[in-house]
Scaffold this motif. Structure first.
Motif, PDB file in Angstrom:
ATOM      1  N   THR A   1      57.805  49.361  85.044  1.00 52.80           N
ATOM      2  CA  THR A   1      57.705  50.815  84.899  1.00 52.80           C
ATOM      3  C   THR A   1      58.477  51.495  86.023  1.00 52.80           C
ATOM      4  O   THR A   1      58.636  50.921  87.111  1.00 52.80           O
ATOM      5  CB  THR A   1      56.236  51.275  84.935  1.00 52.80           C
ATOM      6  OG1 THR A   1      55.656  50.921  86.199  1.00 52.80           O
ATOM      7  CG2 THR A   1      55.435  50.641  83.810  1.00 52.80           C
TER       8      THR A   1
ATOM      9  N   THR B   1      56.586  51.681  89.566  1.00 52.82           N
ATOM     10  CA  THR B   1      56.389  50.439  90.314  1.00 52.82           C
ATOM     11  C   THR B   1      57.712  49.857  90.794  1.00 52.82           C
ATOM     12  O   THR B   1      57.804  49.337  91.908  1.00 52.82           O
ATOM     13  CB  THR B   1      55.640  49.402  89.465  1.00 52.82           C
ATOM     14  OG1 THR B   1      56.376  49.143  88.259  1.00 52.82           O
ATOM     15  CG2 THR B   1      54.250  49.909  89.096  1.00 52.82           C
TER      16      THR B   1
ATOM     17  N   SER C   1      49.779  48.178  88.502  1.00 51.02           N
ATOM     18  CA  SER C   1      50.135  49.573  88.713  1.00 51.02           C
ATOM     19  C   SER C   1      48.911  50.459  88.627  1.00 51.02           C
ATOM     20  O   SER C   1      47.853  50.041  88.146  1.00 51.02           O
ATOM     21  CB  SER C   1      51.188  50.025  87.694  1.00 51.02           C
ATOM     22  OG  SER C   1      50.684  49.962  86.372  1.00 51.02           O
TER      23      SER C   1
ATOM     24  N   PRO D   1      49.052  54.213  87.566  1.00 46.41           N
ATOM     25  CA  PRO D   1      49.399  55.578  87.185  1.00 46.41           C
ATOM     26  C   PRO D   1      48.143  56.432  87.081  1.00 46.41           C
ATOM     27  O   PRO D   1      47.110  55.976  86.592  1.00 46.41           O
ATOM     28  CB  PRO D   1      50.077  55.398  85.826  1.00 46.41           C
ATOM     29  CG  PRO D   1      49.541  54.101  85.288  1.00 46.41           C
ATOM     30  CD  PRO D   1      49.375  53.246  86.497  1.00 46.41           C
TER      31      PRO D   1
ATOM     32  N   GLU E   1      51.439  57.862  90.994  1.00 39.18           N
ATOM     33  CA  GLU E   1      50.691  56.611  91.105  1.00 39.18           C
ATOM     34  C   GLU E   1      49.539  56.772  92.087  1.00 39.18           C
ATOM     35  O   GLU E   1      49.600  57.573  93.025  1.00 39.18           O
ATOM     36  CB  GLU E   1      51.596  55.477  91.598  1.00 39.18           C
ATOM     37  CG  GLU E   1      52.704  55.067  90.651  1.00 39.18           C
ATOM     38  CD  GLU E   1      52.306  53.960  89.691  1.00 39.18           C
ATOM     39  OE1 GLU E   1      51.206  53.393  89.835  1.00 39.18           O
ATOM     40  OE2 GLU E   1      53.112  53.666  88.782  1.00 39.18           O
TER      41      GLU E   1
ATOM     42  N   ALA F   1      52.162  46.204  85.131  1.00 38.48           N
ATOM     43  CA  ALA F   1      53.281  46.992  85.663  1.00 38.48           C
ATOM     44  C   ALA F   1      54.530  46.819  84.821  1.00 38.48           C
ATOM     45  O   ALA F   1      55.534  47.473  85.084  1.00 38.48           O
ATOM     46  CB  ALA F   1      53.569  46.574  87.103  1.00 38.48           C
TER      47      ALA F   1
ATOM     48  N   LEU G   1      52.885  46.932  78.321  1.00 34.96           N
ATOM     49  CA  LEU G   1      52.465  48.301  78.044  1.00 34.96           C
ATOM     50  C   LEU G   1      52.862  48.767  76.642  1.00 34.96           C
ATOM     51  O   LEU G   1      52.303  49.741  76.132  1.00 34.96           O
ATOM     52  CB  LEU G   1      53.058  49.245  79.093  1.00 34.96           C
ATOM     53  CG  LEU G   1      52.457  49.125  80.492  1.00 34.96           C
ATOM     54  CD1 LEU G   1      53.302  49.868  81.509  1.00 34.96           C
ATOM     55  CD2 LEU G   1      51.025  49.657  80.509  1.00 34.96           C
TER      56      LEU G   1
ATOM     57  N   ALA H   1      51.735  55.815  82.602  1.00 34.36           N
ATOM     58  CA  ALA H   1      52.644  54.974  83.394  1.00 34.36           C
ATOM     59  C   ALA H   1      54.099  55.378  83.184  1.00 34.36           C
ATOM     60  O   ALA H   1      54.906  55.363  84.119  1.00 34.36           O
ATOM     61  CB  ALA H   1      52.443  53.510  83.028  1.00 34.36           C
TER      62      ALA H   1
ATOM     63  N   VAL I   1      55.424  58.631  85.346  1.00 37.02           N
ATOM     64  CA  VAL I   1      55.391  58.704  86.808  1.00 37.02           C
ATOM     65  C   VAL I   1      56.740  59.174  87.353  1.00 37.02           C
ATOM     66  O   VAL I   1      57.786  58.640  86.998  1.00 37.02           O
ATOM     67  CB  VAL I   1      55.019  57.336  87.417  1.00 37.02           C
ATOM     68  CG1 VAL I   1      55.197  57.352  88.935  1.00 37.02           C
ATOM     69  CG2 VAL I   1      53.580  56.972  87.058  1.00 37.02           C
TER      70      VAL I   1
END
Length: 448
Positions: free
Chosen positions: A126, A129, A146, A148, A305, A350, A355, A390, A393
Motif C-alpha cells: 500500500t 506502508t 499496516s 490505516p 496511518e 500491508a 487487500l 488503506a 492514505v
C-alpha cells in the motif's frame, strides 16, 4: 495487527548522529549454527510472525529461524540500542514500527535492502506502508502490517442518540458528538496520545517535520503548520465543550469498560483494532461497525496511518547472515503463503493482493479465543472499509529521527490540555516544539 498498548518512550541517551556498532545475530563470524545451518535471530512482539517459521524452514532447510519477544515497542528498542552499543547480542532482524524506523536509518543501524531485490516492490504494498520504509532513496525494511485509520463506532449508541447518518466530515462529527453527549456517552476518548496526534494532523495535511538526507538537519514546525492548527483548533473545541472523554486513558481497564458498555461510542484508530475490540469489549459484539474517517471537506478521502511496523535487517558485515535474513524477510512479508499465515492469525495486511482478495474482503466474522466465529460487526464485510481506508492514505508524512523520544515527552508538554485543562492544546504544542528543538540541538542536529 493486534497491537497492545501503544507504549512510547525514550530510546536512550545515545547521540543520534553517531552510528552505533552494527552487530547481527549471535555475533558469530560464520553466521552458522552448530548443526551447519545458518541461524536467523528475529526480535518481534507480533504474535503472528511465528506462524510463518515452519513454512519458511520447509522451503529453506539450510536456514533456521528463532523468534524472540524482546519486549513491545520501547522495551525492544531499549534492548536493541543496548546491544548495538555493546557491539554484540543484537538480532539479525528486528520488528521496528514505521515511526521509529527513520532514526535507525539515520544512525546507520539497518541494512539498505534495495539491491537484494526490495527496490522493485513499490506496487506490491500500500502507498502508506511503502512510503514508510523508503527513506532517503533506500529501502530499509519490508512492511509487516499496516494501520490505516478507520472510524469504528457503536451503532446501538449512535442510533439511540439519533445519529443514523454516520458523520463523513468533521463538522458532522461535531454535531454527532453533541447528540451522543446528551445521552450520557462520549463520541470518543483522548487523554493525550502522541501517536493519535500524529495521525490526526497527518490526515489534516500537516507536514511539521523533515530531516535532511545526510541526517544532520531537522525541521520542526508545529506552531505555524496549517494542518496542525486545523486539527488542534477543532480538537480544542471538542475539549472545551466536554464532547470527548479526556479522563479515561487508552488501553486501560476503564477504557475497555467504556468501550464495552457504550459510554465511549467510537474510536478513530488503526485497522488493527478489530481483535482488540473483540477481546476488550466483548459485550459490544454485533453492535459495532466500521466506516471511513471523517474528512475536512464533503466528499474527501484523505487518510493517514496509525501504527503498523516493518521488519528490518540489522546492519552486518556477515553477507551469509544478511542473505539468509532477507530470505526470511521476503517470506514473512512478500510471499503469499507467509502473508496468509499472518493474516489468518489476525494481522492486518500491508500488501495490495491480500487487500483485494475476495476471501479477505468478504469476511464478516472474527475468530474468538476459543476459535469460534464472532460477527462482532453485525455481519458487515468490515474489511472492505478497511481496505478502502488503506488505499486512501496520504503519502509524504515524515517522522522525526528521534520520534520515540518525541512521543515519550508529548504528555509532559501537552498532557495538561487534557488532564486538568491548565493549558490549551496550542500552548502545549508550543511547549512540545521548544522541547524537541532543545533536544535536537543537544543531540548535534542543526534545527530549522
Amino acid at each position: 495487527m493486534k497491537f497492545g498498548k501503544r507504549a512510547i518512550a525514550l530510546l536512550g541517551t545515545v547521540v543520534m548522529l553517531a552510528p552505533l556498532a552494527a552487530c547481527g545475530g549471535s555475533g558469530s563470524d560464520s553466521g552458522a549454527s552448530s548443526g551447519g545451518k545458518t541461524e536467523v535471530l528475529v526480535w518481534a512482539w507480533d504474535s503472528t510472525l511465528s506462524r510463518t517459521v515452519a513454512g519458511f524452514e520447509k522451503e529453506n532447510p539450510d536456514i533456521t529461524v528463532k523468534i524472540t519477544n524482546a519486549g513491545t515497542n520501547k522495551d525492544e528498542y531499549t534492548a536493541l540500542n543496548n546491544a548495538m552499543s555493546a557491539g554484540k547480542g543484537a538480532p539479525d532482524i528486528a520488528q521496528i514500527e514505521y515511526y521509529a524506523l527513520p532514526e535507525y536509518v539515520i544512525r546507520e543501524n539497518v541494512q539498505n535492502i534495495s539491491d537484494l531485490g526490495a527496490s522493485g516492490y513499490k506496487d506490491f504494498y500500500t502507498p502508506g506502508t511503502w512510503s514508510s520504509v523508503n527513506i532517503n532513496g533506500g529501502v530499509y525494511g519490508l512492511p509487516l502490517d499496516s494501520g490505516p485509520m478507520a472510524f469504528f463506532y457503536n451503532k446501538e449508541v449512535f442510533d439511540k442518540a439519533g445519529v443514523t447518518q454516520i458523520p463523513t466530515t468533521w463538522d458532522e462529527f461535531y454535531e454527532a458528538a453533541k447528540k451522543i453527549r446528551a445521552t450520557g456517552s462520549y463520541i470518543t476518548s483522548d487523554s493525550g496520545d502522541a501517536g493519535f496526534f500524529d495521525s490526526m494532523t497527518w490526515q489534516a495535511g500537516a507536514t511539521p517535520f523533515s530531516t535532511s538526507n545526510d541526517g544532520k538537519e531537522v525541521s520542526i514546525n508545529l506552531t505555524s503548520d496549517s494542518g496542525v492548527k486545523k486539527w488542534t483548533d477543532f480538537w480544542q473545541k471538542m475539549i472545551n465543550e466536554d464532547l470527548i472523554d479526556t479522563k479515561t486513558a487508552g488501553w486501560t481497564d476503564d477504557w475497555n469498560k467504556g468501550l464495552n458498555d457504550g459510554s465511549i461510542a467510537s474510536l478513530l484508530t488503526g485497522a488493527w483494532m478489530p481483535y482488540n475490540l473483540l477481546s476488550g469489549a466483548p459485550d459490544g459484539s454485533g453492535k459495532w461497525r466500521v466506516a471511513q474517517m471523517p474528512t475536512w471537506e464533503q466528499g474527501g478521502t484523505e487518510n493517514s496511518e496509525n501504527g503498523g511496523s516493518s521488519l528490518a535487517i540489522i546492519k552486518s558485515d556477515d553477507e551469509a547472515k544478511v542473505k539468509a535474513a532477507y530470505k526470511f524477510l521476503e517470506y514473512a512479508t512478500h510471499n503469499a503463503a507467509g502473508i496468509k499465515e499472518r493474516v489468518d492469525g489476525g494481522a492486518f495486511p500491508a500488501d495490495n493482493d491480500t487487500l483485494a482478495s475476495e476471501d479477505f474482503l468478504s469476511m464478516t466474522s472474527l475468530k474468538d479465543a476459543d476459535g469460534k466465529d464472532n460477527e462482532y460487526f453485525g455481519g458487515q464485510e468490515f474489511n472492505k472499509e478497511l481496505a478502502k481506508a488503506a488505499a486512501n492514505v496520504i503519502t509524504g508524512y515524515k517522522f522525526l529521527p528521534f520520534e520515540v523520544y518525541a512521543r515519550g515527552v508529548f504528555a509532559d508538554d501537552v498532557g495538561g490540555a487534557f488532564t486538568d485543562k491548565s493549558i490549551t492544546l496550542q500552548e502545549g504544542i508550543a511547549a512540545w516544539q521548544k522541547n524537541l528543538k532543545s533536544y535536537a540541538e543537544s543531540q548535534g542536529y542543526t534545527v530549522k
